[in-house]
Design an enzyme around this catalytic site. Structure first.
Site, short mmCIF file in Angstrom:
data_model
loop_
_atom_site.label_atom_id
_atom_site.label_comp_id
_atom_site.label_asym_id
_atom_site.label_seq_id
_atom_site.Cartn_x
_atom_site.Cartn_y
_atom_site.Cartn_z
N ASN A 26 0.87 -1.17 0.00
CA ASN A 26 0.00 0.00 0.00
C ASN A 26 0.91 1.22 0.00
O ASN A 26 1.36 1.68 1.05
CB ASN A 26 -0.89 -0.05 1.25
N ARG A 108 -2.66 -1.36 -3.54
CA ARG A 108 -3.59 -0.23 -3.57
C ARG A 108 -3.20 0.65 -4.74
O ARG A 108 -2.03 1.03 -4.86
CB ARG A 108 -3.49 0.56 -2.27
N HIS A 196 -9.68 7.15 -0.99
CA HIS A 196 -9.69 6.45 0.30
C HIS A 196 -10.77 5.37 0.36
O HIS A 196 -11.24 4.98 1.44
CB HIS A 196 -9.88 7.42 1.49
N HIS A 223 -11.63 9.84 7.42
CA HIS A 223 -10.30 9.23 7.26
C HIS A 223 -9.29 10.37 7.39
O HIS A 223 -9.09 11.15 6.47
CB HIS A 223 -10.19 8.54 5.90
N LEU A 224 -8.69 10.47 8.57
CA LEU A 224 -7.78 11.59 8.85
C LEU A 224 -6.37 11.06 9.05
O LEU A 224 -5.99 10.66 10.15
CB LEU A 224 -8.25 12.36 10.09
N GLY A 225 -5.60 11.03 7.98
CA GLY A 225 -4.21 10.62 8.05
C GLY A 225 -3.37 11.68 7.38
O GLY A 225 -3.75 12.86 7.35
N GLY A 227 -3.01 11.82 4.24
CA GLY A 227 -4.10 12.19 3.33
C GLY A 227 -5.36 12.21 4.16
O GLY A 227 -5.48 11.44 5.11
N ARG A 256 -1.02 18.66 1.40
CA ARG A 256 -1.93 19.08 0.32
C ARG A 256 -2.89 20.16 0.80
O ARG A 256 -3.35 20.12 1.94
CB ARG A 256 -2.73 17.87 -0.19
N ASP A 298 3.47 16.63 9.93
CA ASP A 298 3.16 15.55 10.85
C ASP A 298 2.43 16.09 12.09
O ASP A 298 2.94 16.94 12.81
CB ASP A 298 4.48 14.87 11.26
N ARG A 300 1.84 14.81 14.95
CA ARG A 300 2.50 14.62 16.24
C ARG A 300 3.49 15.76 16.51
O ARG A 300 3.57 16.29 17.62
CB ARG A 300 3.25 13.28 16.27
N GLU A 394 -6.57 -0.97 5.39
CA GLU A 394 -6.65 -1.06 3.93
C GLU A 394 -5.97 -2.33 3.42
O GLU A 394 -6.41 -2.94 2.46
CB GLU A 394 -5.98 0.17 3.30
P1 AMP Z 1 -1.55 7.91 8.25
O1 AMP Z 1 -1.36 8.59 6.93
O2 AMP Z 1 -2.90 7.27 8.42
O3 AMP Z 1 -0.43 6.96 8.60
O4 AMP Z 1 -1.48 9.06 9.37
C1 AMP Z 1 -0.35 9.85 9.53
C2 AMP Z 1 -0.71 11.01 10.45
O5 AMP Z 1 -1.19 10.50 11.71
C3 AMP Z 1 0.47 11.92 10.78
O6 AMP Z 1 0.07 13.27 10.73
C4 AMP Z 1 0.78 11.54 12.21
O7 AMP Z 1 1.36 12.60 12.93
C5 AMP Z 1 -0.59 11.24 12.75
N1 AMP Z 1 -0.50 10.46 13.98
C6 AMP Z 1 -0.07 9.20 14.15
N2 AMP Z 1 -0.07 8.87 15.46
C7 AMP Z 1 -0.50 9.95 16.14
C8 AMP Z 1 -0.72 10.27 17.51
N3 AMP Z 1 -0.49 9.39 18.46
N4 AMP Z 1 -1.17 11.50 17.83
C9 AMP Z 1 -1.40 12.42 16.86
N5 AMP Z 1 -1.22 12.19 15.55
C10 AMP Z 1 -0.78 10.98 15.18
#
Ligand code: AMP
Length: 408
Positions: A26, A108, A196, A223-225, A227, A256, A298, A300, A394
């Site tokens: 993926n 994916r 997504h 879906h908050l990552g 992306g 983005r 990021d 975090r 996924e």
């Molecule tokens: P993903 O694309 O689903 O892997 O998500 C990545 C995003 O998730 C990044 O912005 C990370 O900083 C955030 N993330 C992962 N773990 C944590 C956490 N414990 N607290 C806050 N954000 C997190």
């Protein structure tokens, strides 16, 4: 420890020995997640891992099914690209699997255009069609296709199944898919596809198994990552989503911009003299949390920062989500539940709390302790709209589709 990206094709041959596994790749914009499952119906997970921060300071981590870390590597320079990361993953796969062969790879692939709605076995013709879609998802499609090409080169007889992120949204009503553009452009495929989809598909499948009533309700899945998008789902079917023609639309993301006034693009071209490549770079790689904070993409890192710019970036991220939740609730005629998933959605209780606070008018009320735990239901018992954390997977969805494609 290796720091240089291998230049030769990844060697998959030692994977082709005696017993069977399904491998899933993926590939995202800055990471490649991977998983190895036993073949056979719902074969269990063997190993799962990811290479993160590709191009920055790549970091590889692999865990076994019990979650114990079995391999970890760091690179001290950004020279490892997606192809190099694929080679590292395959090398590690060989070590972990020993004599067990990989029977098929599932991938994916962000964009299947209007041609591919269901998972498809990749051959030269399919690969050519998918490559033509690169301009529609420049940050993803090339990374999705690079491992497929490398594996096809090294092991041409190994089946590779492409599973599409946009496919889940094909159920959307016509109006949800159209832009207000002249008809010939719509007919030519300039329309909203949504992405997504594998993540949303997994969440809906999981809810059908564990909470069938909820699965039939009017849901907004967030879906908050790195992306980020939202999807309005009723009875398990996508009705609308924040991502449209490309994966740069909708919410603000890690790098983005999300949705913009189209006039901004005209201004950038006419007044700032930016060409298409410069605009692409700006919107896909330099905007979002990174652009607004000037610090990091990021979450975090931003949460740890005391800089006001970091706080502003997080606040804008939340504000955009709250506004779009209102829009999707309107498109669906109301909302019964909100489901949070992906890196931020699953792990960042503060972001979930801020979003819920902005959605109080809809009837969302979180339970503080449940939200801190971030596991299952996080809304208060008297919340009119329930709220949930459901981890997405996924890779498992891709493995299911890959098995089904092999069986057929
Ligand atoms: P993903 O694309 O689903 O892997 O998500 C990545 C995003 O998730 C990044 O912005 C990370 O900083 C955030 N993330 C992962 N773990 C944590 C956490 N414990 N607290 C806050 N954000 C997190």
């Amino acid at each position: 420890m290796s720091t240089a990206a291998p230049t030769s094709s990844p060697d998959t041959s030692p994977l082709m020995s005696t017993q069977g596994c399904i491998a899933v790749l993926n590939a995202g914009s800055s990471s490649i997640k991977f998983a190895l499952y036993e073949a056979g119906t719902d074969g269990p997970l063997l190993f799962r891992g990811q290479v993160e921060q590709i191009g920055l300071l790549p970091h590889l981590k692999v865990a076994n099914a019990a979650g114990e870390i079995v391999a970890e590597r760091n690179w001290t320079t950004g020279s490892l690209d997606h192809r190099g990361a694929t080679a590292e993953i395959l090398k590690l796969g060989r070590e972990l699997l020993g004599a067990r062969p990989v029977l098929a790879f599932g991938h994916r692939v962000v964009h299947g255009g209007t041609e591919f709605a269901a998972p498809v076995k990749v051959d030269a013709q399919v690969m050519a069609a998918l490559s033509r879609l690169v301009p529609l998802a420049p940050l993803h499609q090339p990374h999705n296709l690079a491992p497929i090409a490398a594996i096809a080169e090294a092991a041409p007889h190994l089946p590779q199944i492409a599973c599409f992120d946009a496919a889940f949204h094909r159920t959307q009503p016509v109006l949800a898919q159209e832009f207000a553009l002249p008809r010939d452009l719509t007919a030519a495929g300039v329309r909203r596809y949504g992405f997504h989809g594998l993540s949303y598909d997994f969440i809906v499948t999981r809810l059908r198994e564990t909470a069938p009533m909820l699965a039939r309700a009017r849901l907004i899945i967030a879906h908050l990552g790195n992306g980020a998008s939202l999807c309005a789902v009723r009875d398990g079917r996508s009705l609308a989503s924040t991502m449209g023609f490309t994966a740069v639309d909708g919410l603000m993301m890690g790098t983005r911009s999300g949705a913009l006034d189209p006039g901004v693009l005209l201004y950038l071209m006419q007044e700032r003299g930016l060409d298409a490549a410069a605009i692409e770079d700006l919107l896909y790689r330099k905007s979002g949390l990174l652009g607004v904070s000037g610090i990091s993409s990021d979450m975090r890192t931003l949460r740890k920062s005391t800089a006001p710019e970091a706080a502003e970036a997080v606040a804008l991220f939340v504000y955009r989500i709250v506004r779009e939740i209102g829009s999707l609730a309107a498109a669906m005629g109301g909302v019964d539940g909100i489901v949070f998933t992906a890196g931020i959605g699953e792990n960042d209780a503060a972001t979930r709390a801020d979003i819920a606070a902005g959605c109080g008018w809809l009837g969302v009320l979180l339970d503080e302790d449940r939200n801190r735990d971030g596991n299952g239901r996080i809304s208060a018992d008297n919340s009119r709209v329930s709220a949930w954390v459901v981890p997405t997977d996924e890779e498992q969805m891709i493995a299911r589709y890959t098995r089904a494609a092999l069986a057929s």
